[in-house]
Design an enzyme around this catalytic site. Sequence first.
Site, PDB file in Angstrom:
ATOM      1  CD  GLU A  98     -33.479 -44.760  52.329  1.00  0.00           C
ATOM      2  OE1 GLU A  98     -33.192 -44.957  53.533  1.00  0.00           O
ATOM      3  OE2 GLU A  98     -33.382 -45.639  51.460  1.00  0.00           O
ATOM      4  CB  CYS A 154     -27.979 -40.235  56.954  1.00  0.00           C
ATOM      5  SG  CYS A 154     -27.352 -41.324  55.664  1.00  0.00           S
TER       6      CYS A 154
END
Length: 480
Positions: free
Chosen positions: A251, A285
Site C-alpha cells: 500500500e 496517503c
Amino acid sequence: MPSLTGDVTPDLQFFNIIDGKIRPAKEHHQVVNPRTEEPLWDAPVASSQDLDDAVEAARRAFKTWKKTTVAERQAKIDEVARCIEKNKKLLSEILMQETGKPQMMAENEIDRTVAHFDYYLNVALEDEVQYEDEKTTVIATHVPIGVLGAISPWNFPVILSSIKVVSALATGNCVIIKPSPFTPYSLLKLCEVAQSVLPPGVFQALNGGADLGERITLHPGVDHVSFTGTIAVGRRIMENCARTFKRVILELAGNDAAVVCDDVDLARVVPLVAAGALTHAGQVCVASKRVYVHEAVYDRFLALLVDEVRKYAGHDDPSVPTPCGPISNRVNYDRLRGILDDCRKNNHDIVAGGEVLSGKKGFWITPTIVSKPPEDSFLVREEQFGPIIPLLSWSDEDDVIARANSLDNAGLGASVWTADAARAQRIARQLEAGSVWINQPELPHQGSFFSGWKLSGYGGELGRRGLLNYTNTQSLLIAK
Ligand code: NAD
C-alpha cells in the site's frame, strides 16, 4: 518530558511483545513530540534474536490458530475491539504525543480502528462453490498463508497497523508487526493490552527501523508481508520478498487528482476539497495532492479556498477540535521546506501560506496554495505529503483525465466533483486509481477494497475482497 494527563504518565514504559509477554530491550531510541519538540519515552529496539524468537512463537501459535473456525476468530476479534475501546483514553493520548495530532483526530483514529475490527465480526471468507455439474462439485476454501510480517508508516500508526492485524486475525494468520520508529508507542501499547485476550504468538509487535524491516522481509520463517509506506521502500520490499517468493501486499504513496467541474456549488464544495487536501496537514496517503478546477470557476474557487485554508492552520492547544496539527516529524518537515524553497526558486505563484513557523516550537507549516504551477513542476509531479496545494485549471474533459492519469505515482485515489451524476461516473471510470470518491473527500472505508494501481501499490486490503490477499485459495474438486 511533556505534561501528560489521565492514563498517560511520564513513567509509562514500552516493550516489544513476543510470545504473549513484554520483552525488555537492551537498546532504546527516543522520539520527540512534533508539537513541542520535547522528548518522549524510551522506545525499545528489537534485536535479531527478538525477531527470531517472535517468528518461532508465531510458527508455534499458527499450528493451532490456523485450525480455528471463523466464529472462534470473530469472538477473539470482538474481544480485541472491546479491549481497544476500554483503553481508548490511554491509546489516544499516546497517539497525540507521538504524532502531534489534536485530541479530536487521535480519538477518531481509535474509534475508526474499533470500527474496522467490528466490521470483520460480520464479514469473513467462507467456503464457496466455484463450479458444479452432474459429475463434480468444486469448492473454494480460503486458507491462511502463515506468519505475516507487517510493516507500517507514521501518519496513522494505529489504524494502518490495525488493518493488517485484523485482516490477519480474521483469516487465521499470525502477525508480527513493525510500527514506524517515528511513532512506535501507540501500537506497542495496543499489542501489549491485546495480549490479555489473544493466544501467545498470534499478534506480536517489534519496534525498529529499516534494518529490522529488511530482516523481516528476508526472514525464512515469515511467509508473507503486508507493507504500507513509500514507493521506494515498497520496491525494495518486493525485491526482498521475491528471493523467497513471499506473498506481498504493498500500500504505497498516492498523488491524487481532484477534478472539480464547472457545475458545482462552490460554497459547499470548496470546504470539502480543502478537507480532502489538508486534513492531518495533508499527511494522508489519499489526500487530494493535485486539485484541477474548471477554468470557468477557477478564480471564484481560489478566492474561497484562500479563506478556507486558514481553518487548517493548526492550534497550539491540542484539545481544540481541529483536523490539523503540526507536521509529524522533522524529516517530513525538512522535506516540505525543500518543496517550498523549490516553489520560490521557480517563481511559482504562492497565493496563501508558504510560511515555516521556525520561531515556534514544533514542526509547523501554514496551509499553502500554489496557483497554476507548471504541470512538470516538482510540486505537481511528486507526492508532497504536506499542506501545500497545487491548484491547477482545466477546460477540456479528456485533457484533465489525461493529466490526472499521466503520473505513475497517482494510482491510489482520486476524486470527482460535479452536480451531474452521469458525468461523475464517466470521469471516475476513466481515472487510473484504485479508489475514486465522488462528491466527497477521500476517506478510506473498512468495507471498501483499497488498492494502489501502477506505482501506488500491489494487492490491496479492506472489505471482503481484501481478505483474499491474506489467504491461499484451495480448490477442492469433489467427484459426485
Ligand atoms: P516509509 O516507506 O519511509 O516507511 C514505512 C515503514 O517501512 C516504516 O516502518 C519503516 O521503518 C519501514 N522501512 C523503511 N525501510 C525499510 C526497508 N528497507 N525494508 C523494510 N521496511 C523498511 O514511509 P513513511 O514515511 O513512514 O510513510 C509515508 C508514506 O506512506 C507516504 O508516501 C504515504 O503516501 C504512504 N502511505 C500509503 C498508504 C496507503 O494505504 N497506500 C497509507 C499511509 C501512508
